[in-house]
Design a protein around this motif. Structure first.
Motif, PDB file in Angstrom:
ATOM      1  N   LEU A   1       1.332   3.059   3.762  1.00 36.56           N
ATOM      2  CA  LEU A   1       0.425   2.886   2.648  1.00 36.56           C
ATOM      3  C   LEU A   1       1.138   2.649   1.321  1.00 36.56           C
ATOM      4  O   LEU A   1       2.324   2.823   1.173  1.00 36.56           O
ATOM      5  N   ILE A   2       0.401   2.269   0.347  1.00 39.78           N
ATOM      6  CA  ILE A   2       0.962   2.013  -0.973  1.00 39.78           C
ATOM      7  C   ILE A   2       1.502   3.293  -1.591  1.00 39.78           C
ATOM      8  O   ILE A   2       2.526   3.298  -2.262  1.00 39.78           O
ATOM      9  N   VAL A   3       0.814   4.424  -1.338  1.00 41.04           N
ATOM     10  CA  VAL A   3       1.255   5.667  -1.984  1.00 41.04           C
ATOM     11  C   VAL A   3       2.623   6.071  -1.503  1.00 41.04           C
ATOM     12  O   VAL A   3       3.474   6.494  -2.275  1.00 41.04           O
ATOM     13  N   ALA A   4       2.860   5.951  -0.217  1.00 39.22           N
ATOM     14  CA  ALA A   4       4.152   6.363   0.298  1.00 39.22           C
ATOM     15  C   ALA A   4       5.228   5.351  -0.043  1.00 39.22           C
ATOM     16  O   ALA A   4       6.362   5.707  -0.343  1.00 39.22           O
ATOM     17  N   ALA A   5       4.869   4.074   0.021  1.00 38.38           N
ATOM     18  CA  ALA A   5       5.854   3.045  -0.276  1.00 38.38           C
ATOM     19  C   ALA A   5       6.403   3.209  -1.684  1.00 38.38           C
ATOM     20  O   ALA A   5       7.604   3.130  -1.924  1.00 38.38           O
ATOM     21  N   SER A   6       5.495   3.474  -2.629  1.00 43.90           N
ATOM     22  CA  SER A   6       5.946   3.633  -4.003  1.00 43.90           C
ATOM     23  C   SER A   6       6.657   4.955  -4.197  1.00 43.90           C
ATOM     24  O   SER A   6       7.649   5.039  -4.916  1.00 43.90           O
ATOM     25  N   ALA A   7       6.144   6.020  -3.562  1.00 46.22           N
ATOM     26  CA  ALA A   7       6.752   7.334  -3.739  1.00 46.22           C
ATOM     27  C   ALA A   7       8.142   7.396  -3.158  1.00 46.22           C
ATOM     28  O   ALA A   7       9.000   8.132  -3.644  1.00 46.22           O
ATOM     29  N   CYS A   8       8.393   6.622  -2.092  1.00 43.57           N
ATOM     30  CA  CYS A   8       9.684   6.686  -1.434  1.00 43.57           C
ATOM     31  C   CYS A   8      10.679   5.674  -2.004  1.00 43.57           C
ATOM     32  O   CYS A   8      11.860   5.737  -1.714  1.00 43.57           O
ATOM     33  N   ALA A   9      10.194   4.722  -2.773  1.00 39.00           N
ATOM     34  CA  ALA A   9      11.079   3.687  -3.303  1.00 39.00           C
ATOM     35  C   ALA A   9      11.876   4.212  -4.488  1.00 39.00           C
ATOM     36  O   ALA A   9      11.517   5.188  -5.132  1.00 39.00           O
ATOM     37  N   VAL A  10      12.975   3.554  -4.776  1.00 42.81           N
ATOM     38  CA  VAL A  10      13.742   3.881  -5.966  1.00 42.81           C
ATOM     39  C   VAL A  10      12.948   3.417  -7.177  1.00 42.81           C
ATOM     40  O   VAL A  10      12.351   2.358  -7.174  1.00 42.81           O
ATOM     41  N   SER A  11      12.895   4.211  -8.220  1.00 40.42           N
ATOM     42  CA  SER A  11      12.107   3.881  -9.406  1.00 40.42           C
ATOM     43  C   SER A  11      12.534   2.539  -9.967  1.00 40.42           C
ATOM     44  O   SER A  11      13.720   2.229 -10.059  1.00 40.42           O
ATOM     45  N   ALA A  12      11.522   1.761 -10.343  1.00 42.91           N
ATOM     46  CA  ALA A  12      11.809   0.465 -10.958  1.00 42.91           C
ATOM     47  C   ALA A  12      12.324   0.697 -12.379  1.00 42.91           C
ATOM     48  O   ALA A  12      12.146   1.765 -12.971  1.00 42.91           O
TER      49      ALA A  12
ATOM     50  N   ASP B   1       6.487   1.507 -13.870  1.00 49.19           N
ATOM     51  CA  ASP B   1       6.515   2.957 -14.068  1.00 49.19           C
ATOM     52  C   ASP B   1       5.127   3.569 -13.909  1.00 49.19           C
ATOM     53  O   ASP B   1       4.974   4.675 -13.381  1.00 49.19           O
ATOM     54  N   LEU B   2       4.093   2.832 -14.324  1.00 47.76           N
ATOM     55  CA  LEU B   2       2.733   3.336 -14.154  1.00 47.76           C
ATOM     56  C   LEU B   2       2.285   3.226 -12.706  1.00 47.76           C
ATOM     57  O   LEU B   2       1.567   4.103 -12.200  1.00 47.76           O
ATOM     58  N   GLN B   3       2.697   2.166 -12.038  1.00 48.46           N
ATOM     59  CA  GLN B   3       2.392   2.050 -10.614  1.00 48.46           C
ATOM     60  C   GLN B   3       2.935   3.257  -9.849  1.00 48.46           C
ATOM     61  O   GLN B   3       2.265   3.822  -8.980  1.00 48.46           O
ATOM     62  N   GLU B   4       4.145   3.641 -10.198  1.00 47.29           N
ATOM     63  CA  GLU B   4       4.783   4.747  -9.483  1.00 47.29           C
ATOM     64  C   GLU B   4       4.036   6.054  -9.711  1.00 47.29           C
ATOM     65  O   GLU B   4       3.864   6.858  -8.782  1.00 47.29           O
ATOM     66  N   ILE B   5       3.557   6.277 -10.939  1.00 45.80           N
ATOM     67  CA  ILE B   5       2.814   7.497 -11.224  1.00 45.80           C
ATOM     68  C   ILE B   5       1.487   7.509 -10.460  1.00 45.80           C
ATOM     69  O   ILE B   5       1.113   8.514  -9.852  1.00 45.80           O
ATOM     70  N   VAL B   6       0.771   6.387 -10.488  1.00 45.82           N
ATOM     71  CA  VAL B   6      -0.506   6.301  -9.783  1.00 45.82           C
ATOM     72  C   VAL B   6      -0.307   6.537  -8.287  1.00 45.82           C
ATOM     73  O   VAL B   6      -1.052   7.284  -7.643  1.00 45.82           O
ATOM     74  N   ALA B   7       0.717   5.911  -7.734  1.00 46.25           N
ATOM     75  CA  ALA B   7       0.988   6.047  -6.303  1.00 46.25           C
ATOM     76  C   ALA B   7       1.368   7.481  -5.943  1.00 46.25           C
ATOM     77  O   ALA B   7       0.924   8.018  -4.926  1.00 46.25           O
ATOM     78  N   ASP B   8       2.187   8.098  -6.774  1.00 44.23           N
ATOM     79  CA  ASP B   8       2.609   9.469  -6.499  1.00 44.23           C
ATOM     80  C   ASP B   8       1.422  10.421  -6.584  1.00 44.23           C
ATOM     81  O   ASP B   8       1.284  11.332  -5.765  1.00 44.23           O
ATOM     82  N   GLN B   9       0.559  10.212  -7.569  1.00 38.10           N
ATOM     83  CA  GLN B   9      -0.619  11.081  -7.676  1.00 38.10           C
ATOM     84  C   GLN B   9      -1.568  10.861  -6.505  1.00 38.10           C
ATOM     85  O   GLN B   9      -2.217  11.807  -6.036  1.00 38.10           O
ATOM     86  N   ALA B  10      -1.659   9.637  -6.025  1.00 37.10           N
ATOM     87  CA  ALA B  10      -2.498   9.366  -4.858  1.00 37.10           C
ATOM     88  C   ALA B  10      -1.994  10.140  -3.641  1.00 37.10           C
ATOM     89  O   ALA B  10      -2.779  10.697  -2.868  1.00 37.10           O
ATOM     90  N   ARG B  11      -0.676  10.176  -3.481  1.00 38.26           N
ATOM     91  CA  ARG B  11      -0.101  10.953  -2.381  1.00 38.26           C
ATOM     92  C   ARG B  11      -0.437  12.432  -2.529  1.00 38.26           C
ATOM     93  O   ARG B  11      -0.823  13.103  -1.562  1.00 38.26           O
ATOM     94  N   LYS B  12      -0.315  12.946  -3.737  1.00 36.37           N
ATOM     95  CA  LYS B  12      -0.640  14.353  -3.978  1.00 36.37           C
ATOM     96  C   LYS B  12      -2.130  14.616  -3.764  1.00 36.37           C
ATOM     97  O   LYS B  12      -2.530  15.666  -3.216  1.00 36.37           O
ATOM     98  N   SER B  13      -2.971  13.694  -4.186  1.00 32.01           N
ATOM     99  CA  SER B  13      -4.409  13.870  -4.026  1.00 32.01           C
ATOM    100  C   SER B  13      -4.818  13.829  -2.559  1.00 32.01           C
ATOM    101  O   SER B  13      -5.794  14.488  -2.168  1.00 32.01           O
ATOM    102  N   GLN B  14      -4.087  13.069  -1.759  1.00 36.14           N
ATOM    103  CA  GLN B  14      -4.371  13.083  -0.324  1.00 36.14           C
ATOM    104  C   GLN B  14      -4.173  14.486   0.244  1.00 36.14           C
ATOM    105  O   GLN B  14      -5.001  14.979   1.017  1.00 36.14           O
TER     106      GLN B  14
END
Length: 345
Positions: A12-23, A260-273
């Motif tokens: 999913l997008i949440v994990a892909a962004s959370a696991c990627a190196v920060s842009a 940077d905002l994509q990464e925050i949204v994705a990380d919060q989505a993972r936490k919200s799951q």
């Protein structure tokens, strides 16, 4: 004990962004740029979707107000069978999407709402993530609708809710009009001689009042939020577990966000799951208690009666496989169905 959902880095997008190196951080004026995302929701505003409301608030807080998410409930930005398409076109930015409302577009995602496949809600969510990681077809379907998955609502199991207490046997449901939806749920109702009637969640209260249906068919959280215990005192169950809706963001809206905002949204989505899974442990019990405090009565649907229901119902997952084969997707469907049968044991 809280269930921790392990999301693989490819999922999913949440994990892909959370696991990627920060842009690389966006420099200069872009850092101050603000974005307002309009989220279309088909359900009414209630505690039943509190995790989604919390997601919006936490994203705004974590981005220092640079991303604001405005949720419009009860179909105010589009009906349940419209919001995914609207998000994909850019008419709105986010949507809560019940896959059963898109039976000809989400051919694989809708299979998560096939009855008698999953035994309990957490198992269903875990299988979602396993499937997304293993089978590319799930990402492909969302790509064709031009949306990206953020997280998924787990549903508590389903009850029949109505004014007649005789909802705790297969025989008692014969000939009764039961709220239904999608392509597959009606098959389980028809299998025992009940009459499936398609009714949107926001219309169920009135349908029970008018006798358009004899029983609702929803989980305890929706029974509470829609106050269905008022026209329907008795809730018999549980009889079915499926997954809830997807929370998606349109690709156009996603692509406008800096990395940077994509990464925050994705990380919060993972936490919200994970928050949604944790909520399952208390949310259903809280809803049942609230319904009983308001006069609602819960009746067990005995295991022996459920066995009768399952025996009368055709193998809908196999029917789905066969239908996918007719559409030229037989190989993918066969692999998915085989994996689900193994994982759901």
């Amino acid at each position: 004990m809280k269930t921790q959902l392990r999301i693989p880095c490819r999922s999913l997008i949440v994990a892909a962004s959370a696991c990627a190196v920060s842009a690389a951080l966006v420099a200069g004026p872009a850092l101050a740029q603000e974005f307002t995302l309009r989220w279309g929701h088909y359900l009414p505003n209630s505690a039943f979707v509190q995790v989604e409301k919390d997601f919006a608030e936490k994203v705004e807080a974590r981005t220092d107000g640079r991303v604001k998410i405005e949720i419009t409930f009860a179909g105010g930005l589009g009906k349940g069978n419209e919001v995914a398409l609207l998000a994909g076109r850019g008419a709105i930015d986010m949507a809560s999407v019940a896959p059963g409302y898109y039976p000809d577009r989400l051919l694989f995602w809708k299979a998560y709402q096939i009855p008698f496949v999953f035994s309990e809600p957490k198992q269903a969510i875990e299988i979602i993530y396993k499937s997304f990681d293993k089978f590319p077809i799930f990402a492909k379907e969302l790509d064709t609708m031009n949306v990206k998955h953020l997280f998924h609502q787990p549903l508590g199991s389903y009850y029949m809710t109505g004014p007649d207490p005789n909802c705790d046997t297969v025989e008692g449901l014969k000939g009764k009009k039961i709220r239904s939806f999608g392509a597959d749920i009606p098959k389980m109702h028809a299998a025992i001689g009940a009459v499936p009637v398609t009714v949107r969640p926001t219309e169920v209260y009135e349908a029970l009042q008018r006798g358009t249906i004899d029983y609702s068919f929803l989980n305890a959280g929706n029974v509470e939020s829609l106050r269905l215990y008022e026209p329907g005192k008795y809730s018999c169950g549980t009889v079915m577990t499926i997954t809830g809706h997807l929370i998606v963001i349109g690709k156009r809206a996603w692509d406008k966000l800096p990395p940077d905002l994509q990464e925050i949204v994705a990380d919060q989505a993972r936490k919200s799951q994970q928050e949604y899974l944790d909520w399952l442990e208390t949310g259903t019990a809280s809803s049942i208690a609230a319904i009983e405090e308001n006069g609602g009565v819960f009746k067990e649907f005995p295991a022996s009666e459920l066995d009768k229901w399952k025996a009368a119902t055709p193998d809908i997952l196999k029917q789905w496989e066969d239908n996918m084969a007719e559409r030229g997707l037989g190989a993918e469907a066969k692999e998915v169905a085989a994996a689900w049968r193994e994982w759901a044991r």
